[in-house]
Scaffold this motif. Sequence first.
Motif, PDB file in Angstrom:
ATOM      1  N   LEU A   1       0.852  -1.186   0.000  1.00  0.00           N
ATOM      2  CA  LEU A   1       0.000   0.000   0.000  1.00  0.00           C
ATOM      3  C   LEU A   1       0.885   1.231   0.000  1.00  0.00           C
ATOM      4  O   LEU A   1       1.603   1.503   0.966  1.00  0.00           O
ATOM      5  CB  LEU A   1      -0.906  -0.006   1.239  1.00  0.00           C
ATOM      6  CG  LEU A   1      -2.001   1.066   1.280  1.00  0.00           C
ATOM      7  CD1 LEU A   1      -2.975   0.883   0.115  1.00  0.00           C
ATOM      8  CD2 LEU A   1      -2.746   1.026   2.606  1.00  0.00           C
ATOM      9  N   ARG A   2       0.862   1.965  -1.111  1.00  0.00           N
ATOM     10  CA  ARG A   2       1.662   3.188  -1.259  1.00  0.00           C
ATOM     11  C   ARG A   2       0.701   4.368  -1.351  1.00  0.00           C
ATOM     12  O   ARG A   2       0.067   4.591  -2.369  1.00  0.00           O
ATOM     13  CB  ARG A   2       2.538   3.117  -2.501  1.00  0.00           C
ATOM     14  CG  ARG A   2       3.481   1.914  -2.512  1.00  0.00           C
ATOM     15  CD  ARG A   2       4.194   1.768  -3.817  1.00  0.00           C
ATOM     16  NE  ARG A   2       4.969   0.524  -3.875  1.00  0.00           N
ATOM     17  CZ  ARG A   2       5.585   0.070  -4.956  1.00  0.00           C
ATOM     18  NH1 ARG A   2       5.519   0.789  -6.093  1.00  0.00           N
ATOM     19  NH2 ARG A   2       6.250  -1.065  -4.930  1.00  0.00           N
ATOM     20  N   GLY A   3       0.617   5.100  -0.231  1.00  0.00           N
ATOM     21  CA  GLY A   3      -0.370   6.159  -0.180  1.00  0.00           C
ATOM     22  C   GLY A   3      -1.756   5.547  -0.110  1.00  0.00           C
ATOM     23  O   GLY A   3      -2.083   4.790   0.806  1.00  0.00           O
ATOM     24  N   ARG A   4      -2.587   5.854  -1.121  1.00  0.00           N
ATOM     25  CA  ARG A   4      -3.943   5.309  -1.166  1.00  0.00           C
ATOM     26  C   ARG A   4      -4.103   4.305  -2.288  1.00  0.00           C
ATOM     27  O   ARG A   4      -5.215   3.903  -2.610  1.00  0.00           O
ATOM     28  CB  ARG A   4      -4.938   6.457  -1.354  1.00  0.00           C
ATOM     29  CG  ARG A   4      -4.870   7.501  -0.249  1.00  0.00           C
ATOM     30  CD  ARG A   4      -5.902   8.591  -0.424  1.00  0.00           C
ATOM     31  NE  ARG A   4      -7.239   8.073  -0.281  1.00  0.00           N
ATOM     32  CZ  ARG A   4      -8.336   8.833  -0.372  1.00  0.00           C
ATOM     33  NH1 ARG A   4      -8.208  10.146  -0.593  1.00  0.00           N
ATOM     34  NH2 ARG A   4      -9.532   8.311  -0.235  1.00  0.00           N
ATOM     35  N   LYS A   5      -2.980   3.891  -2.874  1.00  0.00           N
ATOM     36  CA  LYS A   5      -3.026   2.932  -3.977  1.00  0.00           C
ATOM     37  C   LYS A   5      -2.401   1.608  -3.550  1.00  0.00           C
ATOM     38  O   LYS A   5      -1.407   1.571  -2.836  1.00  0.00           O
ATOM     39  CB  LYS A   5      -2.297   3.490  -5.207  1.00  0.00           C
ATOM     40  CG  LYS A   5      -3.017   4.657  -5.860  1.00  0.00           C
ATOM     41  CD  LYS A   5      -2.325   5.072  -7.150  1.00  0.00           C
ATOM     42  CE  LYS A   5      -3.081   6.198  -7.842  1.00  0.00           C
ATOM     43  NZ  LYS A   5      -2.417   6.594  -9.119  1.00  0.00           N
ATOM     44  N   LEU A   6      -2.997   0.518  -4.016  1.00  0.00           N
ATOM     45  CA  LEU A   6      -2.519  -0.821  -3.718  1.00  0.00           C
ATOM     46  C   LEU A   6      -1.770  -1.367  -4.931  1.00  0.00           C
ATOM     47  O   LEU A   6      -2.318  -1.422  -6.028  1.00  0.00           O
ATOM     48  CB  LEU A   6      -3.688  -1.747  -3.360  1.00  0.00           C
ATOM     49  CG  LEU A   6      -3.326  -3.157  -2.890  1.00  0.00           C
ATOM     50  CD1 LEU A   6      -2.542  -3.097  -1.585  1.00  0.00           C
ATOM     51  CD2 LEU A   6      -4.588  -3.999  -2.704  1.00  0.00           C
TER      52      LEU A   6
END
Length: 338
Positions: free
Chosen positions: A111-116
């Motif tokens: 999970l990088r920020g709000r993206k998977l």
Amino acid sequence: MNVVAALVAVIGMVIVVWFGVGVLKLYTLFGVLVPYAALLTFLIGLIYRMVNWAKSPVPFKITTTCGQQKSLPWIKHSRLESPANNFEVVLRMALEVLAFRSLFRNLRADLRGRKLYYGSSKWLWLGAILFHWSFFIILVRHLRLFTYPVPGPIKVLDAVDSFFHIGLPHLYMTDVAILAGLTFLILRRLVDAKVNYISHASDYFPLFLILGLISSGMLMRYFLRVDLVSVKEFVMGLATFHPKAPKGIGVIFFVHLFFISALVAYFPFSKLVHMVGVFFSPTRNLPNDNRRVRHINPWWEGVPPKFLTYCEWQEKFKEQLEQAGQPIDEDCYKEKKS
């Protein structure tokens, strides 16, 4: 703290053996009693676990699948991903046990920020393969200590394992491979924040225990030489239940033997027992044929089950359904009135 506790425990085992053998000369205790006690603990513990697994009822078929289930004749089903009979289950299980097939296909999620993001997990598969297969080959190779004369296949395996003739005695490829795999598995738990967060001392302890076992074995072979004739005589005595307390072999041998005994005794009560447990797992050992064959709940044995129609079920839980705002099928009441 978990990793420190596990490491201290393993180092403490070395100190105990050094003091018990090197200072107190307790050869019989560490050379005979401890190995036999460990073997007895292993047998009783493993049988107990296996009997419990075998007796556990399976109320539902919970086969883990990710392929097309067998249904209509003109729809091709996935034989390995969704086995329809016991033969296909055996094929799937063989690939799982021998090649870690599901781990090879596995993806890691970040999970990088709000993206998977999904990425490859092949390094984990490679580390697991190196560790498990090397450990198995080393175990088989040690059969030469329990047999006389040494069987031909063991000699061939020994020659192939030391094929490159590096050093004297020759360096085994599996020694290098298992150290590489074991180092990766330990570093993964230390470096990967998500894995480190869920790791306990019980996860680190078997890794450090096996690392100590492998390290002590390599020290005996390549650096701190021991009398192999005395070692084989002692091991043959243990195997034939005519043990003789070994003397003059060296403390490093007793450290190695104590690590083996600890691993054997710890095995049935640790996560290492998944080696046997996988064969009892209903997610793996059942065919995915619940559309064709009705699975009978073992809990129903001797007690005729009572099945509810949907209307009977709705009547039973009508109040809860209405409170939850679920729709009520009025046709049930029309049928009841008629």
